[in-house]
Write a protein that holds these residues in place. Structure first.
Motif, PDB file in Angstrom:
ATOM      1  N   HIS A   8      -0.002  13.165 -27.640  1.00 48.90           N
ATOM      2  CA  HIS A   8      -0.682  12.753 -28.905  1.00 48.90           C
ATOM      3  C   HIS A   8       0.455  12.211 -29.676  1.00 48.90           C
ATOM      4  O   HIS A   8       0.213  11.030 -30.386  1.00 48.90           O
ATOM      5  CB  HIS A   8      -1.581  13.743 -29.649  1.00 48.90           C
ATOM      6  N   MET A   9       1.593  12.646 -29.740  1.00 49.07           N
ATOM      7  CA  MET A   9       2.843  12.074 -30.688  1.00 49.07           C
ATOM      8  C   MET A   9       3.334  10.922 -30.046  1.00 49.07           C
ATOM      9  O   MET A   9       3.820  10.027 -30.817  1.00 49.07           O
ATOM     10  CB  MET A   9       3.853  13.186 -30.727  1.00 49.07           C
ATOM     11  N   ILE A  10       3.521  10.771 -28.723  1.00 46.88           N
ATOM     12  CA  ILE A  10       3.932   9.735 -27.928  1.00 46.88           C
ATOM     13  C   ILE A  10       2.717   8.431 -28.335  1.00 46.88           C
ATOM     14  O   ILE A  10       2.885   7.412 -28.603  1.00 46.88           O
ATOM     15  CB  ILE A  10       3.945   9.750 -26.395  1.00 46.88           C
ATOM     16  N   ALA A  11       1.656   8.667 -27.981  1.00 45.41           N
ATOM     17  CA  ALA A  11       0.510   7.852 -28.363  1.00 45.41           C
ATOM     18  C   ALA A  11       0.591   7.190 -29.699  1.00 45.41           C
ATOM     19  O   ALA A  11       0.312   6.290 -30.066  1.00 45.41           O
ATOM     20  CB  ALA A  11      -0.966   8.589 -27.822  1.00 45.41           C
ATOM     21  N   ALA A  12       0.689   8.493 -30.778  1.00 47.28           N
ATOM     22  CA  ALA A  12       0.572   7.780 -32.103  1.00 47.28           C
ATOM     23  C   ALA A  12       1.630   6.820 -32.623  1.00 47.28           C
ATOM     24  O   ALA A  12       1.516   6.088 -33.442  1.00 47.28           O
ATOM     25  CB  ALA A  12       0.587   8.938 -32.901  1.00 47.28           C
ATOM     26  N   SER A  13       2.975   6.940 -31.857  1.00 54.90           N
ATOM     27  CA  SER A  13       4.024   6.206 -32.183  1.00 54.90           C
ATOM     28  C   SER A  13       4.127   4.809 -31.123  1.00 54.90           C
ATOM     29  O   SER A  13       5.070   4.343 -31.339  1.00 54.90           O
ATOM     30  CB  SER A  13       5.297   6.909 -31.766  1.00 54.90           C
ATOM     31  N   SER A  14       2.937   4.632 -30.469  1.00 55.54           N
ATOM     32  CA  SER A  14       3.159   3.409 -29.395  1.00 55.54           C
ATOM     33  C   SER A  14       1.971   2.642 -29.815  1.00 55.54           C
ATOM     34  O   SER A  14       0.983   2.722 -30.778  1.00 55.54           O
ATOM     35  CB  SER A  14       2.707   4.104 -28.056  1.00 55.54           C
ATOM     36  N   ILE A  15       1.978   1.389 -29.334  1.00 52.98           N
ATOM     37  CA  ILE A  15       1.019   0.321 -29.584  1.00 52.98           C
ATOM     38  C   ILE A  15       0.202   0.199 -28.104  1.00 52.98           C
ATOM     39  O   ILE A  15       0.743  -0.085 -27.065  1.00 52.98           O
ATOM     40  CB  ILE A  15       1.699  -1.139 -30.030  1.00 52.98           C
ATOM     41  N   PHE A  16      -0.963   0.153 -28.184  1.00 52.67           N
ATOM     42  CA  PHE A  16      -1.824   0.212 -27.030  1.00 52.67           C
ATOM     43  C   PHE A  16      -2.428  -1.417 -27.141  1.00 52.67           C
ATOM     44  O   PHE A  16      -2.895  -1.719 -28.144  1.00 52.67           O
ATOM     45  CB  PHE A  16      -3.025   1.267 -26.809  1.00 52.67           C
ATOM     46  N   GLY A  62      -4.962   9.995 -29.103  1.00 49.21           N
ATOM     47  CA  GLY A  62      -3.870  10.195 -30.144  1.00 49.21           C
ATOM     48  C   GLY A  62      -3.271   8.661 -30.543  1.00 49.21           C
ATOM     49  O   GLY A  62      -2.483   8.532 -31.496  1.00 49.21           O
ATOM     50  N   ALA A  63      -3.862   7.628 -29.956  1.00 44.92           N
ATOM     51  CA  ALA A  63      -3.293   6.163 -30.465  1.00 44.92           C
ATOM     52  C   ALA A  63      -3.578   6.004 -31.966  1.00 44.92           C
ATOM     53  O   ALA A  63      -4.627   6.394 -32.331  1.00 44.92           O
ATOM     54  CB  ALA A  63      -3.910   5.332 -29.516  1.00 44.92           C
ATOM     55  N   ARG A  64      -2.752   5.326 -32.521  1.00 43.55           N
ATOM     56  CA  ARG A  64      -3.137   5.107 -34.039  1.00 43.55           C
ATOM     57  C   ARG A  64      -2.959   3.404 -34.218  1.00 43.55           C
ATOM     58  O   ARG A  64      -3.374   3.063 -35.434  1.00 43.55           O
ATOM     59  CB  ARG A  64      -2.078   5.556 -34.839  1.00 43.55           C
ATOM     60  N   THR A  65      -2.494   2.738 -33.225  1.00 42.47           N
ATOM     61  CA  THR A  65      -2.449   1.018 -33.342  1.00 42.47           C
ATOM     62  C   THR A  65      -2.826   0.808 -31.899  1.00 42.47           C
ATOM     63  O   THR A  65      -2.143   0.919 -30.975  1.00 42.47           O
ATOM     64  CB  THR A  65      -0.865   0.719 -33.463  1.00 42.47           C
ATOM     65  N   PRO A 123     -13.288   2.333 -38.020  1.00 43.36           N
ATOM     66  CA  PRO A 123     -12.659   2.621 -39.322  1.00 43.36           C
ATOM     67  C   PRO A 123     -11.752   3.839 -39.229  1.00 43.36           C
ATOM     68  O   PRO A 123     -11.538   4.709 -38.327  1.00 43.36           O
ATOM     69  CB  PRO A 123     -13.908   2.648 -40.204  1.00 43.36           C
ATOM     70  N   GLY A 124     -11.299   4.054 -40.265  1.00 43.81           N
ATOM     71  CA  GLY A 124     -10.325   5.302 -40.472  1.00 43.81           C
ATOM     72  C   GLY A 124      -8.651   5.352 -40.338  1.00 43.81           C
ATOM     73  O   GLY A 124      -8.319   4.034 -40.488  1.00 43.81           O
ATOM     74  N   ALA A 125      -8.329   6.285 -39.553  1.00 42.13           N
ATOM     75  CA  ALA A 125      -6.986   6.347 -39.279  1.00 42.13           C
ATOM     76  C   ALA A 125      -6.420   5.452 -38.662  1.00 42.13           C
ATOM     77  O   ALA A 125      -5.348   4.910 -38.585  1.00 42.13           O
ATOM     78  CB  ALA A 125      -6.472   7.661 -38.982  1.00 42.13           C
ATOM     79  N   ALA A 126      -7.123   5.010 -37.301  1.00 40.68           N
ATOM     80  CA  ALA A 126      -6.555   4.236 -36.366  1.00 40.68           C
ATOM     81  C   ALA A 126      -6.380   2.801 -36.984  1.00 40.68           C
ATOM     82  O   ALA A 126      -7.328   2.403 -37.644  1.00 40.68           O
ATOM     83  CB  ALA A 126      -7.321   4.352 -34.935  1.00 40.68           C
ATOM     84  N   ILE A 127      -5.525   2.042 -36.551  1.00 37.46           N
ATOM     85  CA  ILE A 127      -5.368   0.472 -36.981  1.00 37.46           C
ATOM     86  C   ILE A 127      -5.843  -0.284 -35.577  1.00 37.46           C
ATOM     87  O   ILE A 127      -5.040  -0.212 -34.526  1.00 37.46           O
ATOM     88  CB  ILE A 127      -4.024   0.091 -37.304  1.00 37.46           C
ATOM     89  N   VAL A 128      -7.022  -0.834 -35.723  1.00 43.21           N
ATOM     90  CA  VAL A 128      -7.492  -1.604 -34.318  1.00 43.21           C
ATOM     91  C   VAL A 128      -7.662  -3.117 -34.770  1.00 43.21           C
ATOM     92  O   VAL A 128      -8.310  -3.615 -35.723  1.00 43.21           O
ATOM     93  CB  VAL A 128      -9.117  -1.205 -34.052  1.00 43.21           C
ATOM     94  N   ARG A 129      -6.787  -3.801 -34.056  1.00 47.67           N
ATOM     95  CA  ARG A 129      -6.578  -5.156 -34.489  1.00 47.67           C
ATOM     96  C   ARG A 129      -7.114  -5.945 -33.295  1.00 47.67           C
ATOM     97  O   ARG A 129      -7.127  -5.760 -32.129  1.00 47.67           O
ATOM     98  CB  ARG A 129      -5.060  -5.549 -34.624  1.00 47.67           C
ATOM     99  N   TYR A 130      -7.759  -7.168 -33.691  1.00 42.02           N
ATOM    100  CA  TYR A 130      -8.270  -7.990 -32.880  1.00 42.02           C
ATOM    101  C   TYR A 130      -7.199  -9.160 -32.631  1.00 42.02           C
ATOM    102  O   TYR A 130      -6.559  -9.647 -33.658  1.00 42.02           O
ATOM    103  CB  TYR A 130      -9.547  -8.693 -33.366  1.00 42.02           C
ATOM    104  N   ALA A 131      -6.947  -9.466 -31.395  1.00 40.20           N
ATOM    105  CA  ALA A 131      -5.875 -10.590 -30.958  1.00 40.20           C
ATOM    106  C   ALA A 131      -6.624 -11.627 -30.570  1.00 40.20           C
ATOM    107  O   ALA A 131      -7.439 -11.707 -29.702  1.00 40.20           O
ATOM    108  CB  ALA A 131      -4.929  -9.834 -29.608  1.00 40.20           C
TER     109      ALA A 131
END
Length: 212
Positions: A8-16, A62-65, A123-131
């Protein structure tokens, strides 16, 4: 092996980055329907649901971005242009781009539904961006940088406005294929299906400059 908390820590610091999910589905449906869009358009809700499931899964891990790519302008692909030449009313081709209008309408429908889902469901903690991948290709087709044949594959055979031969013997890399004289740096499509490094650079720039 990493523990669950370490994962989860690795996922939180990564961009998917989730690529343009659904392109093959739409392409196969259009081919099976001989260019009609009804069957392909009926797939939009299911494809959006699959993307939703994938985004939900990586956030749960754990992804946040998370960056989710939209659909490319399907009607501007040399492959689709070569497979489905003029076959409709006078507005079959977009007069400004030369792309197949109804195929691009399908891509725009997908993109609208995708953006609606992303705004509503995550919504919420995760940043989900449209490309946006549609805009850079549409702009490139209209740009003088890519010469007088922006819809032609750089590597392929068959010549004509698209330089794409659906026969397997004519694909890029086969003995009968050639590479454009000005190289992939001045072309949008490499082989009629995949984009060149120049186009992917446009994608990267558009994504990196987009604010959450």
């Amino acid at each position: 092996m990493f523990s669950t908390s370490e994962q989860h820590m690795i996922a939180a610091s990564s961009i998917f980055y989730l690529g343009e999910i659904g392109l093959n589905d739409y392409s196969y449906a259009l081919s099976a329907g001989n260019g009609t869009v009804d069957a392909a358009a009926s797939l939009v809700p299911d494809i959006i649901a699959v993307i939703h499931s994938a985004v939900t899964a990586v956030i749960a891990a754990g992804a946040r971005t998370v960056v989710v790519a939209g659909m490319i302008p399907i009607g501007c692909e040399p492959r689709m242009l070569a497979l489905f030449p003029l076959g409709g009313a006078g507005d079959y081709y977009d007069p400004a781009s030369g792309c197949i209008k109804k195929f691009n309408d399908l891509a725009e429908l997908h993109n609208r539904k995708l953006q609606q889902m992303l705004r509503r469901a995550h919504p919420g903690a995760a940043i989900v961006r449209y490309a946006d991948l549609y805009g850079p290709v549409a702009a490139a087709v209209a740009s003088p940088r890519f010469g007088r044949s922006p819809l032609a594959a750089c590597c392929g055979s068959g010549g004509g406005p698209y330089n794409f031969n659906a026969n397997f013997t004519g694909f890029c890399g086969t003995p009968g294929s050639t590479v454009c004289a000005d190289g992939p740096s001045a072309s949008i499509s490499w082989d009629g299906i995949h984009y060149t490094e120049a186009t992917n650079r446009l994608f990267a720039r558009a994504i990196l400059l987009t604010r959450p």
